[in-house]
Design a protein around this motif. Sequence first.
Motif, short mmCIF file in Angstrom:
data_model
loop_
_atom_site.label_atom_id
_atom_site.label_comp_id
_atom_site.label_asym_id
_atom_site.label_seq_id
_atom_site.Cartn_x
_atom_site.Cartn_y
_atom_site.Cartn_z
N LEU A 1 7.07 2.56 0.67
CA LEU A 1 5.73 3.15 0.65
C LEU A 1 4.77 1.98 0.78
CD1 LEU A 1 4.40 5.77 -1.86
CD2 LEU A 1 3.05 3.80 -1.24
N ASP A 2 3.83 2.07 1.72
CA ASP A 2 2.83 1.02 1.79
C ASP A 2 1.44 1.62 1.93
OD1 ASP A 2 2.85 1.73 4.49
OD2 ASP A 2 3.63 -0.17 5.19
N GLY A 3 0.45 0.80 1.61
CA GLY A 3 -0.93 1.25 1.69
C GLY A 3 -1.87 0.09 1.43
N HIS A 4 -3.14 0.35 1.58
CA HIS A 4 -4.14 -0.70 1.35
C HIS A 4 -4.47 -0.75 -0.14
CE1 HIS A 4 -7.71 -3.18 1.71
NE2 HIS A 4 -7.23 -3.53 2.89
N THR A 5 -4.80 -1.94 -0.62
CA THR A 5 -5.07 -2.13 -2.05
C THR A 5 -6.37 -1.47 -2.50
OG1 THR A 5 -6.12 -4.26 -1.59
CG2 THR A 5 -3.79 -4.29 -2.24
N ASN A 6 -7.17 -0.92 -1.57
CA ASN A 6 -8.43 -0.30 -1.97
C ASN A 6 -8.26 1.11 -2.52
OD1 ASN A 6 -7.93 1.23 0.29
ND2 ASN A 6 -9.86 0.80 1.31
N GLY A 7 -7.03 1.58 -2.69
CA GLY A 7 -6.80 2.93 -3.20
C GLY A 7 -6.04 2.95 -4.50
N THR A 8 -6.03 4.12 -5.13
CA THR A 8 -5.26 4.37 -6.34
C THR A 8 -4.11 5.29 -5.99
OG1 THR A 8 -7.20 4.11 -7.76
CG2 THR A 8 -5.35 5.36 -8.67
N ALA B 1 -1.81 -9.92 -12.70
CA ALA B 1 -2.14 -8.49 -12.76
C ALA B 1 -2.31 -7.97 -11.33
CB ALA B 1 -3.41 -8.26 -13.56
N ALA B 2 -1.20 -8.01 -10.58
CA ALA B 2 -1.23 -7.54 -9.19
C ALA B 2 -1.48 -6.04 -9.12
CB ALA B 2 0.09 -7.88 -8.50
N ALA B 3 -1.08 -5.34 -10.16
CA ALA B 3 -1.33 -3.90 -10.27
C ALA B 3 -1.41 -3.55 -11.75
CB ALA B 3 -0.24 -3.09 -9.60
N THR B 4 -2.13 -2.47 -12.04
CA THR B 4 -2.20 -1.94 -13.40
C THR B 4 -1.67 -0.51 -13.35
OG1 THR B 4 -4.14 -3.28 -13.87
CG2 THR B 4 -3.69 -1.46 -15.37
N PHE C 1 -4.30 -1.10 -7.73
CA PHE C 1 -3.91 -2.37 -7.13
C PHE C 1 -5.07 -3.36 -7.22
CE2 PHE C 1 -1.70 1.15 -5.18
CZ PHE C 1 -0.39 0.79 -5.41
N ASP C 2 -4.74 -4.65 -7.32
CA ASP C 2 -5.75 -5.69 -7.37
C ASP C 2 -6.39 -5.80 -5.99
OD1 ASP C 2 -7.27 -7.98 -7.48
OD2 ASP C 2 -5.73 -9.18 -8.45
N PHE D 1 -2.13 -5.28 2.15
CA PHE D 1 -1.34 -4.07 1.97
C PHE D 1 -0.37 -4.28 0.81
CE2 PHE D 1 -2.80 -3.33 6.25
CZ PHE D 1 -2.99 -1.96 6.26
N PHE D 2 -0.17 -3.20 0.04
CA PHE D 2 0.88 -3.24 -0.98
C PHE D 2 2.11 -2.56 -0.39
CE2 PHE D 2 -1.02 0.92 -1.69
CZ PHE D 2 0.08 1.74 -1.89
N HIS D 3 3.26 -2.87 -0.95
CA HIS D 3 4.53 -2.26 -0.56
C HIS D 3 5.23 -1.88 -1.87
CE1 HIS D 3 3.53 -4.25 3.16
NE2 HIS D 3 3.46 -5.38 2.47
N LEU D 4 5.71 -0.64 -1.96
CA LEU D 4 6.36 -0.16 -3.17
C LEU D 4 7.70 0.44 -2.78
CD1 LEU D 4 4.60 1.52 -6.07
CD2 LEU D 4 6.58 2.68 -5.14
#
Length: 192
Positions: free
Chosen positions: A74-81, A107-110, A153-154, A160-163
């Motif tokens: 799963l990937d996406g931009h860090t500007n979202g929750t 704290a790359a993500a909370t 995401f920070d 982009f984040f990848h999960l």
Amino acid sequence: MKLITHRAIVILFTILTSSTVYADLVALTFDELPEQSVNGLTIQGLTFGYDGTFSNYHGVSGPINATFLKQPYLDGHTNGTLTLDFSSPTPLLEFGISYRNAQTFTAAATVELLDKSLKSIGQFEVSTMPLLTFTEGRFIYTGTPIRRAVINFDETINAFFHLDNLKFIRDKCRKIKIRKLKNQRELNGLVK
């Protein structure tokens, strides 16, 4: 004494086989479905929500192989929750996360976890360590069953984040018919 032992065994067997709930460990590797937006997507008792500009199930924009994830993910931009809503509360949540950035982030993500009544259990930070041209980390929670996880995401990472390797426990109902024994003779017939 022998009859009491046999009765205890039959009673114990009845209790053990009359369970109506059992659990499955679900491990999503994001190759289960074709490429698509995750917002509103439901799979294996989990519904995703995402309010950013871009999210993708079955994404391939990041590292091919890393310690905690590999394509697809799963990937996406860090500007979202990213929100994870579980159809039944889970006592386990685990996933790997990475960014296109080769730095260490404390704290790359909370991750905020909410219980079955959607009351906050707490917020947990996910740290990452560099791995070649990416930074990655892993989140693991076990404890009070959760109904929802909210991942922020920070945004200063501006990437982009990848999960991947998202694991949780899903309860499933299974009904078992237990027939009532008619008399002592039928009980004795079962324990011979």
